[in-house]
Scaffold this motif. Sequence first.
Motif, PDB file in Angstrom:
ATOM      1  N   LYS A 111       0.815  -1.211   0.000  1.00 49.14           N
ATOM      2  CA  LYS A 111       0.000   0.000   0.000  1.00 49.14           C
ATOM      3  C   LYS A 111       0.852   1.265   0.000  1.00 49.14           C
ATOM      4  O   LYS A 111       0.491   2.270  -0.635  1.00 49.14           O
ATOM      5  CB  LYS A 111      -0.911  -0.007   1.243  1.00 49.14           C
ATOM      6  CG  LYS A 111      -1.837   1.196   1.349  1.00 49.14           C
ATOM      7  CD  LYS A 111      -2.586   1.183   2.661  1.00 49.14           C
ATOM      8  CE  LYS A 111      -1.636   1.439   3.835  1.00 49.14           C
ATOM      9  NZ  LYS A 111      -2.337   1.571   5.122  1.00 49.14           N
ATOM     10  N   ASP A 112       1.991   1.238   0.691  1.00 46.22           N
ATOM     11  CA  ASP A 112       2.785   2.450   0.903  1.00 46.22           C
ATOM     12  C   ASP A 112       3.859   2.693  -0.154  1.00 46.22           C
ATOM     13  O   ASP A 112       4.532   3.727  -0.115  1.00 46.22           O
ATOM     14  CB  ASP A 112       3.459   2.397   2.288  1.00 46.22           C
ATOM     15  CG  ASP A 112       2.446   2.339   3.423  1.00 46.22           C
ATOM     16  OD1 ASP A 112       1.307   2.770   3.206  1.00 46.22           O
ATOM     17  OD2 ASP A 112       2.804   1.840   4.508  1.00 46.22           O
ATOM     18  N   ASN A 113       4.069   1.763  -1.080  1.00 42.02           N
ATOM     19  CA  ASN A 113       5.205   1.887  -2.006  1.00 42.02           C
ATOM     20  C   ASN A 113       4.786   1.768  -3.459  1.00 42.02           C
ATOM     21  O   ASN A 113       5.522   1.222  -4.286  1.00 42.02           O
ATOM     22  CB  ASN A 113       6.264   0.825  -1.673  1.00 42.02           C
ATOM     23  CG  ASN A 113       6.939   1.063  -0.344  1.00 42.02           C
ATOM     24  OD1 ASN A 113       7.814   1.910  -0.213  1.00 42.02           O
ATOM     25  ND2 ASN A 113       6.521   0.308   0.671  1.00 42.02           N
ATOM     26  N   GLY A 114       3.624   2.323  -3.786  1.00 42.69           N
ATOM     27  CA  GLY A 114       3.122   2.228  -5.153  1.00 42.69           C
ATOM     28  C   GLY A 114       4.047   2.860  -6.173  1.00 42.69           C
ATOM     29  O   GLY A 114       4.349   2.274  -7.223  1.00 42.69           O
ATOM     30  N   ALA A 115       4.528   4.077  -5.889  1.00 41.06           N
ATOM     31  CA  ALA A 115       5.413   4.758  -6.833  1.00 41.06           C
ATOM     32  C   ALA A 115       6.736   4.007  -6.991  1.00 41.06           C
ATOM     33  O   ALA A 115       7.312   3.961  -8.087  1.00 41.06           O
ATOM     34  CB  ALA A 115       5.667   6.192  -6.362  1.00 41.06           C
ATOM     35  N   ALA A 116       7.221   3.403  -5.910  1.00 41.63           N
ATOM     36  CA  ALA A 116       8.475   2.648  -5.975  1.00 41.63           C
ATOM     37  C   ALA A 116       8.314   1.396  -6.836  1.00 41.63           C
ATOM     38  O   ALA A 116       9.235   1.013  -7.569  1.00 41.63           O
ATOM     39  CB  ALA A 116       8.931   2.274  -4.568  1.00 41.63           C
ATOM     40  N   PHE A 117       7.144   0.742  -6.770  1.00 40.48           N
ATOM     41  CA  PHE A 117       6.906  -0.421  -7.628  1.00 40.48           C
ATOM     42  C   PHE A 117       6.958  -0.030  -9.101  1.00 40.48           C
ATOM     43  O   PHE A 117       7.495  -0.763  -9.934  1.00 40.48           O
ATOM     44  CB  PHE A 117       5.547  -1.061  -7.308  1.00 40.48           C
ATOM     45  CG  PHE A 117       5.493  -1.738  -5.966  1.00 40.48           C
ATOM     46  CD1 PHE A 117       6.545  -2.511  -5.526  1.00 40.48           C
ATOM     47  CD2 PHE A 117       4.385  -1.606  -5.146  1.00 40.48           C
ATOM     48  CE1 PHE A 117       6.504  -3.148  -4.292  1.00 40.48           C
ATOM     49  CE2 PHE A 117       4.330  -2.233  -3.912  1.00 40.48           C
ATOM     50  CZ  PHE A 117       5.389  -3.003  -3.483  1.00 40.48           C
ATOM     51  N   GLY A 442      -3.834   2.022  -5.620  1.00 40.60           N
ATOM     52  CA  GLY A 442      -3.809   0.576  -5.435  1.00 40.60           C
ATOM     53  C   GLY A 442      -3.762  -0.172  -6.749  1.00 40.60           C
ATOM     54  O   GLY A 442      -3.026  -1.158  -6.894  1.00 40.60           O
ATOM     55  N   ALA A 443      -4.563   0.289  -7.734  1.00 42.26           N
ATOM     56  CA  ALA A 443      -4.563  -0.379  -9.040  1.00 42.26           C
ATOM     57  C   ALA A 443      -3.199  -0.262  -9.707  1.00 42.26           C
ATOM     58  O   ALA A 443      -2.712  -1.213 -10.335  1.00 42.26           O
ATOM     59  CB  ALA A 443      -5.647   0.231  -9.926  1.00 42.26           C
ATOM     60  N   ARG A 444      -2.562   0.901  -9.564  1.00 41.65           N
ATOM     61  CA  ARG A 444      -1.231   1.083 -10.162  1.00 41.65           C
ATOM     62  C   ARG A 444      -0.204   0.172  -9.490  1.00 41.65           C
ATOM     63  O   ARG A 444       0.673  -0.388 -10.158  1.00 41.65           O
ATOM     64  CB  ARG A 444      -0.820   2.545 -10.040  1.00 41.65           C
ATOM     65  CG  ARG A 444      -1.579   3.470 -10.985  1.00 41.65           C
ATOM     66  CD  ARG A 444      -1.129   4.902 -10.823  1.00 41.65           C
ATOM     67  NE  ARG A 444      -1.815   5.792 -11.752  1.00 41.65           N
ATOM     68  CZ  ARG A 444      -2.401   6.915 -11.410  1.00 41.65           C
ATOM     69  NH1 ARG A 444      -2.378   7.323 -10.147  1.00 41.65           N
ATOM     70  NH2 ARG A 444      -2.991   7.680 -12.313  1.00 41.65           N
ATOM     71  N   SER A 445      -0.290   0.053  -8.168  1.00 44.73           N
ATOM     72  CA  SER A 445       0.643  -0.829  -7.468  1.00 44.73           C
ATOM     73  C   SER A 445       0.500  -2.268  -7.948  1.00 44.73           C
ATOM     74  O   SER A 445       1.487  -2.948  -8.238  1.00 44.73           O
ATOM     75  CB  SER A 445       0.400  -0.765  -5.955  1.00 44.73           C
ATOM     76  OG  SER A 445       0.667   0.529  -5.449  1.00 44.73           O
ATOM     77  N   GLU A 446      -0.747  -2.736  -8.012  1.00 46.71           N
ATOM     78  CA  GLU A 446      -0.971  -4.121  -8.451  1.00 46.71           C
ATOM     79  C   GLU A 446      -0.509  -4.360  -9.877  1.00 46.71           C
ATOM     80  O   GLU A 446       0.119  -5.383 -10.184  1.00 46.71           O
ATOM     81  CB  GLU A 446      -2.456  -4.448  -8.324  1.00 46.71           C
ATOM     82  CG  GLU A 446      -2.870  -4.862  -6.927  1.00 46.71           C
ATOM     83  CD  GLU A 446      -3.878  -5.980  -6.965  1.00 46.71           C
ATOM     84  OE1 GLU A 446      -3.464  -7.146  -7.173  1.00 46.71           O
ATOM     85  OE2 GLU A 446      -5.058  -5.691  -6.794  1.00 46.71           O
ATOM     86  N   MET A 447      -0.811  -3.427 -10.765  1.00 49.96           N
ATOM     87  CA  MET A 447      -0.425  -3.629 -12.160  1.00 49.96           C
ATOM     88  C   MET A 447       1.084  -3.545 -12.330  1.00 49.96           C
ATOM     89  O   MET A 447       1.657  -4.248 -13.171  1.00 49.96           O
ATOM     90  CB  MET A 447      -1.116  -2.603 -13.060  1.00 49.96           C
ATOM     91  CG  MET A 447      -2.614  -2.825 -13.214  1.00 49.96           C
ATOM     92  SD  MET A 447      -3.074  -4.532 -13.631  1.00 49.96           S
ATOM     93  CE  MET A 447      -2.130  -4.822 -15.125  1.00 49.96           C
ATOM     94  N   SER A 448       1.766  -2.712 -11.551  1.00 56.13           N
ATOM     95  CA  SER A 448       3.224  -2.640 -11.635  1.00 56.13           C
ATOM     96  C   SER A 448       3.846  -3.971 -11.229  1.00 56.13           C
ATOM     97  O   SER A 448       4.773  -4.468 -11.881  1.00 56.13           O
ATOM     98  CB  SER A 448       3.754  -1.515 -10.742  1.00 56.13           C
ATOM     99  OG  SER A 448       3.332  -0.255 -11.219  1.00 56.13           O
ATOM    100  N   LEU A 449       3.342  -4.572 -10.150  1.00 56.92           N
ATOM    101  CA  LEU A 449       3.854  -5.866  -9.725  1.00 56.92           C
ATOM    102  C   LEU A 449       3.516  -6.955 -10.744  1.00 56.92           C
ATOM    103  O   LEU A 449       4.341  -7.836 -11.034  1.00 56.92           O
ATOM    104  CB  LEU A 449       3.265  -6.230  -8.362  1.00 56.92           C
ATOM    105  CG  LEU A 449       3.831  -5.447  -7.168  1.00 56.92           C
ATOM    106  CD1 LEU A 449       2.949  -5.629  -5.938  1.00 56.92           C
ATOM    107  CD2 LEU A 449       5.256  -5.886  -6.871  1.00 56.92           C
ATOM    108  N   ALA A 450       2.304  -6.883 -11.302  1.00 58.82           N
ATOM    109  CA  ALA A 450       1.897  -7.887 -12.290  1.00 58.82           C
ATOM    110  C   ALA A 450       2.752  -7.788 -13.552  1.00 58.82           C
ATOM    111  O   ALA A 450       3.185  -8.810 -14.108  1.00 58.82           O
ATOM    112  CB  ALA A 450       0.415  -7.706 -12.626  1.00 58.82           C
TER     113      ALA A 450
END
Length: 473
Positions: A111-117, A442-450
Amino acid sequence: MQYIQGEARNQGSLFPVSLEELVPDDHLVRVIEAYVGRLDLGVMGFGKVQPRKTGRPSYDPADLLKLYLYGYFQRIRSSRRLEAECQRNVEVMWLLGRLAPDFKTIADFRKDNGAAFQATCRAFVQFCRQVGLIGGELVAIDGSKFQAVASSRKHLSLKRLKRQQEKLERHIADYLAQLDAGDEADASEAIDRTAVKAALQQLQSKHADNLTNQALMQEQNLEQFVVGEPDAKMMRTHRGPRVAYNIQTAVDGEHCLILHHEVTQDCTDNQQLEPMATAAKAVLEQEALVVTADAGYSNGEQLQACEDANITAFVPPNRAVNTQGDGQHFERSAFSYDESTDSYQCPAGKALQLKQLNRGNRIYAASAQDCAHCPLKTQCTQAKQRYLSRHVHEAAFERMEKRMQAHPDMMIRRRSIVEHPFGNLKQWLFGNGRLLMRHFSGARSEMSLAVQAYNLKRAINVLGARRVIELLA
């Protein structure tokens, strides 16, 4: 004959097996270890990179990043399931050195590291460029709808609220009529006024809430709103209308690696061609770029913007067709345009002159007298005179059509490039499920990891795990 027997559970061993011996040299976790080891997490923007001097020690963000990369690669996105993997999975034990963070710690890290992902996702794309996995000769762009966390029942629209308002008002009128009838009835026929009043009060409360929602949406110029997920919108999907995000990807044609992705709330793709192409061009650091997309990206303004940015686009035109006269009348292509006089010539040789401008489009009309005496009028129009509209970026459409005619195989190449990543992401990783996190962040974090997991998988499939580890070292 006996079955193959395993070891007894209470059997001791003089030399206990170490975790290092249980993980092969070309295993996925060794690739993840090598990849995360070369990242500068502070530069990427991760929090808690430097441990605190006082207080309870925190987990190293490198360990939690390894855990998430492994989890998404193995189709494990839930923080509670990742917590369980830390306690039972030998591969994760090797990767984290037997650390077992709780699910709240794991969830907060995502949750806290979306931009870093997003930064690490871009870093892996640059690594793929350096090792020759990305050609940059052709980039395919496409979008797909990924269902959001919120249910469709949480979706509000002005049209739907107005229908509900009319329905509530009819029910309220019916209950009021029942109360009036009860006042006129004899005591023996009297209705239960208490139950009717309770139901009426509930309906009036819903009616007031409905009017409040309409007023708030009109004040903010909103056509739709999703309770609990305001960034998502109701969109058409292959499974019907769903609350979703429109995920855009730019995919390299060499090995189908995702160069750039973006989470949008646009229900259509016709405004995404130039932004995605420009972003892919920046990733590739090229002066020029060739991109292709399907007809959903057909937009004259976007085509012209691509040409201005030195981007050559291949997009099938998606334009209105002639529906007059059961489609038997002359199409636009039967009229020739003369740029020097800014006029069209019809099949009968008569001129159509500029008559007016309509929202940027140029409207041309033939002379009513010419049309009245024209022997081809029945094949041209049912009106008194023939009209033609010319898009403000008509020249860009015409150049596009010529490119498509010169390269008829471009759409086949597009499908073979860009459909592969979305098929993998939806079937392999998401299992046709929905996103787990709310809002754009949240959507950006998930898609970056995916996307990182997908690109990592592609790199291993193309080069092999051993070679990837060597290149990352």
